[in-house]
Design an enzyme around this catalytic site. Sequence first.
Site, PDB file in Angstrom:
ATOM      1  N   GLU A   2       0.827  -1.207   0.000  1.00 42.65           N
ATOM      2  CA  GLU A   2       0.000   0.000   0.000  1.00 42.65           C
ATOM      3  C   GLU A   2       0.860   1.255   0.000  1.00 42.65           C
ATOM      4  O   GLU A   2       0.477   2.276  -0.577  1.00 42.65           O
ATOM      5  CB  GLU A   2      -0.952  -0.018   1.204  1.00 42.65           C
ATOM      6  CG  GLU A   2      -1.921  -1.195   1.220  1.00 42.65           C
ATOM      7  CD  GLU A   2      -2.684  -1.361  -0.089  1.00 42.65           C
ATOM      8  OE1 GLU A   2      -3.021  -0.330  -0.719  1.00 42.65           O
ATOM      9  OE2 GLU A   2      -2.965  -2.507  -0.474  1.00 42.65           O
ATOM     10  N   TYR A   7      -1.513  -8.831 -11.065  1.00 43.49           N
ATOM     11  CA  TYR A   7      -0.487  -8.632 -10.036  1.00 43.49           C
ATOM     12  C   TYR A   7       0.772  -9.440 -10.350  1.00 43.49           C
ATOM     13  O   TYR A   7       1.883  -8.896 -10.404  1.00 43.49           O
ATOM     14  CB  TYR A   7      -1.022  -9.059  -8.664  1.00 43.49           C
ATOM     15  CG  TYR A   7      -2.157  -8.231  -8.144  1.00 43.49           C
ATOM     16  CD1 TYR A   7      -1.938  -7.260  -7.170  1.00 43.49           C
ATOM     17  CD2 TYR A   7      -3.465  -8.420  -8.591  1.00 43.49           C
ATOM     18  CE1 TYR A   7      -2.982  -6.489  -6.664  1.00 43.49           C
ATOM     19  CE2 TYR A   7      -4.513  -7.658  -8.100  1.00 43.49           C
ATOM     20  CZ  TYR A   7      -4.264  -6.693  -7.137  1.00 43.49           C
ATOM     21  OH  TYR A   7      -5.293  -5.936  -6.651  1.00 43.49           O
TER      22      TYR A   7
END
Length: 351
Positions: free
Chosen positions: A109, A196
């Site tokens: 993040e 991803y």
Amino acid sequence: MKNLANISSHLKVLDTKDLTIQRVEDPISLKNLSFKVYDEIGNFGSKLEIWINDFSDVEFPIRIHYETSRNGSALQWLKKDQTGDGTHPYFFTQCAAGDGTGLNVIAHEIAHSWTGNLVTHFNFEHFWIKEAFTVFLERKIMGRIYGEPMRQFLAEGGWKDLKDSIEQYGEKNPLTKLHLDLTGLDPTDSFSKVPYEKGSTVIWYWDELYEDSELFDKFIRYFLSKWKFQSITLHNLFETILEFTRKEAPLDVYTKLLNMNTTAWFEEPGLPPYKPEWLKLGIRSRYKPIVEQVFRFTESQGRIYFNQQLFRDMYDWKEQRVETIETYHRIKNRWMFITGYLVGRELKLFC
């Protein structure tokens, strides 16, 4: 790809879903701006048009006042009966970074501050770009904290997740491509580990192609600076790495990049045409220089998941079996008892 060239610079178009737009304003003058929310189109949400008054600058701020819905897909509402103590309801967003114990999640993040916020994807057909760089940077952060073997081991786990996702979808399923065609599809249906992990393999491949991580880090900084505060496509990304490589990297790197099979990487479903070298692969390939890295990594941390698998693979390497057992006896007291016991079982030391 939608052509936005004919849209007036005084008119801005945004996507909304499960929102009630209350007011749009210029946060400097506090004047209200005219807007229109169109009818919802299936599961795709509604178009929001905003008219900009007194347009003069290329950049301008807009403040949108809105109310969310209980059905918002980016939000989760738990009734009190669904919570741990059954006392209070609970609300959280899909962007919440776990429960604070997953360092790799936090690193992910944090990386999104650059790849995702500073530079992001043009639309969901290019969603993989921000996640590819973010996963790559996440694991680079973990490698800086715990050492390069940790980065490699996390990537090995990511490869397994990628294989599982592709097996679930089917290796010929177009949703296992990186560059998607989502015409008529809800982007949510395309969500998987593919953008991803398949995406981060592209970035890893480029890093290895450079054979100079510091130079590749310089490319990433150049990429972020060039496209800051913008939304980009695959074309923008590939042209940027070609541009940087031509100017900064050795000629042979530029030649390899030019010869990259972009169709196989970006337009074809299934696994990518390349798998990086990692610890477990190095062991199975009987690559002797990997041995020191493996033992240094297992000594640096006490995770059962990592050490059990690595010592099992090292034990199967007969030429290294004696050194593996000796190393186990040397470092086992640094681990928790259960780790030492389970690793010892893999080495046939306990019945």
